[in-house]
Design an enzyme around this catalytic site. Sequence first.
Site, PDB file in Angstrom:
ATOM      1  N   GLY D 138       0.825  -1.190   0.000  1.00  0.00           N
ATOM      2  CA  GLY D 138       0.000   0.000   0.000  1.00  0.00           C
ATOM      3  C   GLY D 138       0.861   1.242   0.000  1.00  0.00           C
ATOM      4  O   GLY D 138       2.069   1.184   0.259  1.00  0.00           O
ATOM      5  N   CYS D 139       0.237   2.387  -0.316  1.00  0.00           N
ATOM      6  CA  CYS D 139       1.010   3.622  -0.435  1.00  0.00           C
ATOM      7  C   CYS D 139       1.515   4.084   0.928  1.00  0.00           C
ATOM      8  O   CYS D 139       2.711   4.356   1.095  1.00  0.00           O
ATOM      9  CB  CYS D 139       0.179   4.694  -1.116  1.00  0.00           C
ATOM     10  SG  CYS D 139      -1.523   4.852  -0.520  1.00  0.00           S
ATOM     11  N   TYR D 140       0.625   4.190   1.914  1.00  0.00           N
ATOM     12  CA  TYR D 140       1.077   4.604   3.246  1.00  0.00           C
ATOM     13  C   TYR D 140       2.171   3.669   3.771  1.00  0.00           C
ATOM     14  O   TYR D 140       3.224   4.138   4.232  1.00  0.00           O
ATOM     15  CB  TYR D 140      -0.095   4.646   4.230  1.00  0.00           C
ATOM     16  CG  TYR D 140      -1.081   5.774   4.032  1.00  0.00           C
ATOM     17  CD1 TYR D 140      -0.689   7.099   4.133  1.00  0.00           C
ATOM     18  CD2 TYR D 140      -2.430   5.513   3.777  1.00  0.00           C
ATOM     19  CE1 TYR D 140      -1.616   8.137   3.974  1.00  0.00           C
ATOM     20  CE2 TYR D 140      -3.354   6.541   3.618  1.00  0.00           C
ATOM     21  CZ  TYR D 140      -2.941   7.853   3.717  1.00  0.00           C
ATOM     22  OH  TYR D 140      -3.856   8.870   3.563  1.00  0.00           O
TER      23      TYR D 140
END
Lengths: 335, 335, 335, 335
Positions: D138-140
């Site tokens: 995921g990005c985070y």
Amino acid sequence: MRGLWFKIIRLLRNHPHFQITLMTADRKAGQSIESVFPHLVTQDLPNLVAVKDADFSAVDAVFCCLPHGTTQEIIKSLPTNLKIVDLSADFRLQDIAEYEEWYGQPHKATALQKEAVYGLTEISRREIQSARLVANPGCYPTSVQLPLIPLIKSNLIEVRNIIIDSKSGVSGAGRGAKEANLYTEIAEGIHSYGITRHRHVPEIEQGLSEAANSKVTVSFTPHLMPMSRGMQSTIYVEMAPGVTTQDLKDHLGNYYEHEEFVVLLKNKEVPHTRHVRGSNYCLMNVFPDRIPGRAIIISVIDNLVKGASGQALQNLNLMMGIPENLGLDCLPLFP
Amino acid sequence: MRGLWFKIIRLLRNHPHFQITLMTADRKAGQSIESVFPHLVTQDLPNLVAVKDADFSAVDAVFCCLPHGTTQEIIKSLPTNLKIVDLSADFRLQDIAEYEEWYGQPHKATALQKEAVYGLTEISRREIQSARLVANPGCYPTSVQLPLIPLIKSNLIEVRNIIIDSKSGVSGAGRGAKEANLYTEIAEGIHSYGITRHRHVPEIEQGLSEAANSKVTVSFTPHLMPMSRGMQSTIYVEMAPGVTTQDLKDHLGNYYEHEEFVVLLKNKEVPHTRHVRGSNYCLMNVFPDRIPGRAIIISVIDNLVKGASGQALQNLNLMMGIPENLGLDCLPLFP
Amino acid sequence: MRGLWFKIIRLLRNHPHFQITLMTADRKAGQSIESVFPHLVTQDLPNLVAVKDADFSAVDAVFCCLPHGTTQEIIKSLPTNLKIVDLSADFRLQDIAEYEEWYGQPHKATALQKEAVYGLTEISRREIQSARLVANPGCYPTSVQLPLIPLIKSNLIEVRNIIIDSKSGVSGAGRGAKEANLYTEIAEGIHSYGITRHRHVPEIEQGLSEAANSKVTVSFTPHLMPMSRGMQSTIYVEMAPGVTTQDLKDHLGNYYEHEEFVVLLKNKEVPHTRHVRGSNYCLMNVFPDRIPGRAIIISVIDNLVKGASGQALQNLNLMMGIPENLGLDCLPLFP
Amino acid sequence: MRGLWFKIIRLLRNHPHFQITLMTADRKAGQSIESVFPHLVTQDLPNLVAVKDADFSAVDAVFCCLPHGTTQEIIKSLPTNLKIVDLSADFRLQDIAEYEEWYGQPHKATALQKEAVYGLTEISRREIQSARLVANPGCYPTSVQLPLIPLIKSNLIEVRNIIIDSKSGVSGAGRGAKEANLYTEIAEGIHSYGITRHRHVPEIEQGLSEAANSKVTVSFTPHLMPMSRGMQSTIYVEMAPGVTTQDLKDHLGNYYEHEEFVVLLKNKEVPHTRHVRGSNYCLMNVFPDRIPGRAIIISVIDNLVKGASGQALQNLNLMMGIPENLGLDCLPLFP
């Protein structure tokens, strides 16, 4: 259009004459306004009720913010002693056939249509004062007609080849969740839409034709801007023989000299939408074109105020016989 | 204009034929590019030197991104074996008198002016191929001339009353720190500027007049948009007698059929600036107007790519005899 | 800071007790306000005069919006009967040494400093009522101290390891033309700045230390957001042993129960900056953290209203003995 | 997530090894990509087909951009010779129970889960090289784990009280038409969301726990920014006894010394999201806190590139045994 609610609530908040006693919303009936617009948490407002359950006995006047098509029947059903300002398009077009052509459905309140007054305040103030039902103008038509109608009435510009390039913030589209209105689709980009077939076209042409006493056909291209509020119309016109841009300026200056909300800028000052943000002002100015005999007219409004809820309140103030600017005298919010 | 540096560096980064061996900047001489543009931290690039200290012995070609007025003398002083693409306005106007009138200063390289080729790639490809000095077109003129020149050359539109309503992102104004370009002045608002006196007017009229073989005067109004990149020109024209919008579409479709970067959209598809963001494309389409005999032409570009550094690289590729699209075949960045 | 002018003019516009009789601006002396802020074209306001030429005989109260460093001497020179709200940082720090360390210059009005009252309205209402000179709080300190001071005073949270991650719109930086505040530098991007050395740190620590009766050192990191107005502080705290987030909510709810402008949201509602845009509200809420014993406190304000001009007017209303909310009861502008 | 399509197409466009031979989309089957994304008008791409009708015989590798929950069964049904990079969350959590708790549904491919490699490229390069199925992070989690994992592995920071304040552009939410993602709801405002219960929490804690060899619980608060792309994580940590921020910098500098895409900035340079826009870079830096013993770590990525499609391509390059940076070496787009 439901977003218009909030703008009207905002304007009425400190209004010395009006109090909000009833708010209807069929799909949200039973809810508090705070659950729909959390930033109204600090306000005391009545809960939402369905129209069919509404008690109009303590109501003197109504703002109607329904989608076009559903408005005609509901307004027909309201007690006839109510003053009504309708913010939909349902009563704007006097020609029933034209309504049915552009909106693709039968008109359901043709008798009421005859009674409805088109509420471009500074142009039709007298009729509005005695009206029971006012059709509040669209945002684009407001920005276009305010400068053009006085010039056409006085034959200062030609009615052929009027070219209107309008730019609007996205809020006009309401809070409906369409992919086209997502942040990622709007930010940092522009595009034209509804080229030649935007529904504000017949409304503009109706006003200009009445001013000209002849059928006027305009070129009208709206553009969607990456901003929430604000509208500019850049209008390209041919002047009548012998007329100068200074003549146009003088005429508009005189026409709106005593108006609080319509202001012709001085000298070569350019109207900016940010100068009217959150306010009921329409700023305009006229510029000479490079092409001899032509002029460029620029007008700006906040599409949600003078282009919608602000003009609606201005009209209702007029209809109730109270000062026209009550609740409307706030300055633009900048930045 | 110094921001153009970075855009060119970005395009050259993966270029299979070019290598950056020299970068000049008088005010920043001695600094690394990274100290000016920290996001270039990951690149190996030569340090900045002053023009007077520059060693051109290992240089074949130069992009010149200086402000107009300072460019003519510097280019005059460069070794004559260099290929030069000048991104300033200093060599765009063939008429010296016109340059001096619009820019308010004497032309300092009138001999070079005769040699300079105006670099609207798809229109003047052959001249560019053999040029030594190319004057890279302005962003507005690129967006306007690409659709209009083919139509004028073929007499499909009238050259009178051409009305150009252009909208641009703010990046064209460079990184100069002016109050007018602050975030708070630009975000969430629009305005017209330079009405009738923007310096791209003579450049547009030069190109259209040459296509028409007669002096053309246009109406040109630029508008500043709340976005960094992107440019749209909405152009309102009268068609020649008997011509239809389909004729305009057919002609533009044929004219640009084999072009990679200029694309006529199909059917009624509307060009959006976000569809060209960060790319060298120009998208265009033609729409019928409500007013009979008129058409609406819309073109969009990224003002920093096809409107500046991208077209500059396209031109240099041509001048060097290598494939025109090298370094330019990246897709738009969306969102 | 000169932009603050306009925000105060906006708030005073409909104020039932105040009238603007004098406006000073040394660099713009002799000009009309309209020439500086064209959107004030519709207002009747006095022309700008230099401070040294100002006639204070008809003045009861002054808002001082000068840069820090120049403010102390000017306020020292004003007639002593004037009530003054100073929006600069010049009188915010009670410890002269601390002022001189953080601002890098000697304090020029140390006697006045003793008299100055720090104007965090809801915390120091009584002292403000009887003050002659109020130091209006900074925007970040307002957003941080309103939730934290009541919790610290009641020993509900630990004063060690208070971590404040604040986010602000760019308007706090004023209208100064810096490259860093250009649209193209701000739009579509974020970054931290002034990490550990922002000048609002000593102001925050002063307030928290006074509440704690011991020296408090905080972690404070401001971030610049791509928006004009609005500020959020996300504050990460350790609760005192045995304390729950519900305890924090209950205490803040009670503390601000009768406040108009400081509102604890219900349930798990998240404060949004857009819910306070253009208004004097501070919304806050408390959330449990995943890490046991910790809580997350979020507060939002409009940095230009409750964080500057709005709180200034709130303070002046108090100082003049008139209702605290006069001129401030407008709802947020949304969208 | 369907927006991720386009980002991958963009990256593959000039890829020297990959060609797009198959594109599936059940709801859009039979359409051309151009009808879904009109800005792909200039590309030759295969038409969309339904998954069930797809012919995988000419396919070597697949990017899977489906919503979580639907992905497991589809991937289970694919030919086992395909290399797969899955951009959904369906294979990111190794603990089946944790997946089912956070996603509220049974895991439908538990056998495949054991095979799946978590694709944080710079941390797990060797495992990715030999993987058949990679769960793209995921990005985070990408922005958080890249700086924290090396520091935790070397015991330079404490694993208690790690506080992560993350800020993201809205594109991560995809092109789904939700009211919350409308332009008017996002522009000019910020807010926290998913406080303590964002689904990236277990993914972050999984990576940090593995690095620490003990269960780590973090404080993680994401904030939605008014921008399309970009992500910053501001991370507040306690250092191990005796450790300095310079130690943290030295360690990260060494750890990523030979990485192309992960860059530790020099000196006190602050990472800006605009410095990585449109690129696969992760920039980071470490700052001393005012509170002794604490440090502030800042990392920025483009959430759509290094936080999604870019890292996915980086992983597939690795899995195919070709240079890791193919198709990824473009510079940031600025402005």
